[in-house]
Design an enzyme around this catalytic site. Sequence first.
Site, PDB file in Angstrom:
ATOM      1  N   ASP A 173     -10.184  -4.268  -3.049  1.00  5.08           N
ATOM      2  CA  ASP A 173     -10.100  -3.763  -1.634  1.00  5.08           C
ATOM      3  C   ASP A 173     -11.405  -3.625  -0.855  1.00  5.08           C
ATOM      4  O   ASP A 173     -11.481  -2.556  -0.234  1.00  5.08           O
ATOM      5  CB  ASP A 173      -9.096  -2.476  -1.911  1.00  5.08           C
ATOM      6  CG  ASP A 173      -8.508  -2.029  -0.559  1.00  5.08           C
ATOM      7  OD1 ASP A 173      -8.571  -2.700   0.459  1.00  5.08           O
ATOM      8  OD2 ASP A 173      -8.412  -0.705  -0.579  1.00  5.08           O
ATOM      9  N   HIS A 206       1.044  -1.072  -0.011  1.00  5.37           N
ATOM     10  CA  HIS A 206      -0.055  -0.235   0.095  1.00  5.37           C
ATOM     11  C   HIS A 206       0.900   1.121  -0.102  1.00  5.37           C
ATOM     12  O   HIS A 206       1.494   1.546   0.966  1.00  5.37           O
ATOM     13  CB  HIS A 206      -0.925   0.035   1.248  1.00  5.37           C
ATOM     14  CG  HIS A 206      -1.726   1.147   1.380  1.00  5.37           C
ATOM     15  ND1 HIS A 206      -3.176   1.244   1.908  1.00  5.37           N
ATOM     16  CD2 HIS A 206      -1.315   2.482   1.180  1.00  5.37           C
ATOM     17  CE1 HIS A 206      -3.649   2.424   1.827  1.00  5.37           C
ATOM     18  NE2 HIS A 206      -2.586   3.331   1.713  1.00  5.37           N
TER      19      HIS A 206
END
Length: 447
Positions: free
Chosen positions: A312, A180
Amino acid sequence: MTNQILIKNAKIVNEGEIFEGDILIENDIIKEVDDSISVKSADVKVIDAEGKYLFPGMIDDQVHFREPGLTHKANIETESKAAVAGGITSFIEMPNTNPQTTTIEKLEEKFEMAAKSAYANYSFMFGGTNDNLDEILKLDPKSVAGLKLFLGSSTGNMLVDDPNVLEKIFASTDLVISVHCEDEDTIRKNLAEHIKEYGEDIPMEKHPIIRSEEACYLSSSKAIELAKKTGARLHVFHLSTAKETELFTNKIPLKDKKITAEVCIHHLWFTDKDYKTKGSRIKWNPAVKTENDKEGLWKALLDGRIDVIATDHAPHTDEEKENIYTKAPSGGPLVQHAFVALLEMYHKGKISLEQIVQKTAHNPAILFDVEKRGYIKEGYYADLVLVDLQNPWTVNKGNILYKCGWSPFEGNTFKSRITHTFVNGQLVYNNFKVLDVKAAKRLTFTR
């Protein structure tokens, strides 16, 4: 006893082709794929798929199912039910639960939970921290999806911010390192400026300015630079800017790439204009950004610089989302609606059915070395999704399966409907109903 299912007259979408044919499933495996298959046994269940399209089930490489520790938002059972309803037959879940999945012991505990409750095939990412390299080195690459590092803070406070540790991790493992990428210093500075101007109740449309293009690009470019230096196998999660796409290549086949990228449904669908009506419902990290960013992501997806589409999926309760900007958590539920949202984009001429399959099934299987999944092939596990492309339905509270009970797509009418989902050869979903059949298996990897 042998369990056999024969799917007749399907339009099969696989490996860049669409062809009409039949599929014979025997127990958990695709036994035969042919133009026409006939069986004599009366025990074979026949499904006539006339007019429908058959896809390999989506492999979602990034979900947050919130178990253990955050189960007021979601759990493996509720969200995997929503996943199979949405055509996702395998998921890879993230480590920022409570406790975090940062030891072998906690990883195995999650596998035990999923074995009892998952409706879709499952694996988990192992979380890297500033001080668990010894545990990372003990991982069995054949039984875990990969390693997840947060280079920008997210739910669970798993930020890896020691550059020496980061380099050691990159240099020490052959596992896929998924990251991320958002630069924390940039975000903190932007947030402080906005709090100074607005107080805590910052307008939601400022989210992509706080978690800016600069924050994303700075972090992504550093991660890629480190991967090139160390030879690490790097996968950059949820690209959100057009600028970041310039960091990736389409010049070599996916199987030979050392650095790969993913984009998520929300960054392909929403833009910063939607904050006015959707508010915190589309507050994600990284942020949904501009129309130009969305178009840049589409371009990179279609030309091969972006390899995978994921969700996600990261649910929060209504009450949590109703908070002011600084208190409202980032993330939203997506697994039930991601595949039909992509099919809506197909109807609009943005992407072909063959490309959808490539980015949601074939490529995740290649990228993570998933064993015998992601394709409609003889000898592969029968993870299959049957779709009626012309059977409209509207997302509403009555048909949302997420534990949190809401969706950013509420009120949206989709043209396509998933009619059947098979996991390991067993019918687990049929026309808005998840069946009481748990056929899921732990994913294995050919490494």
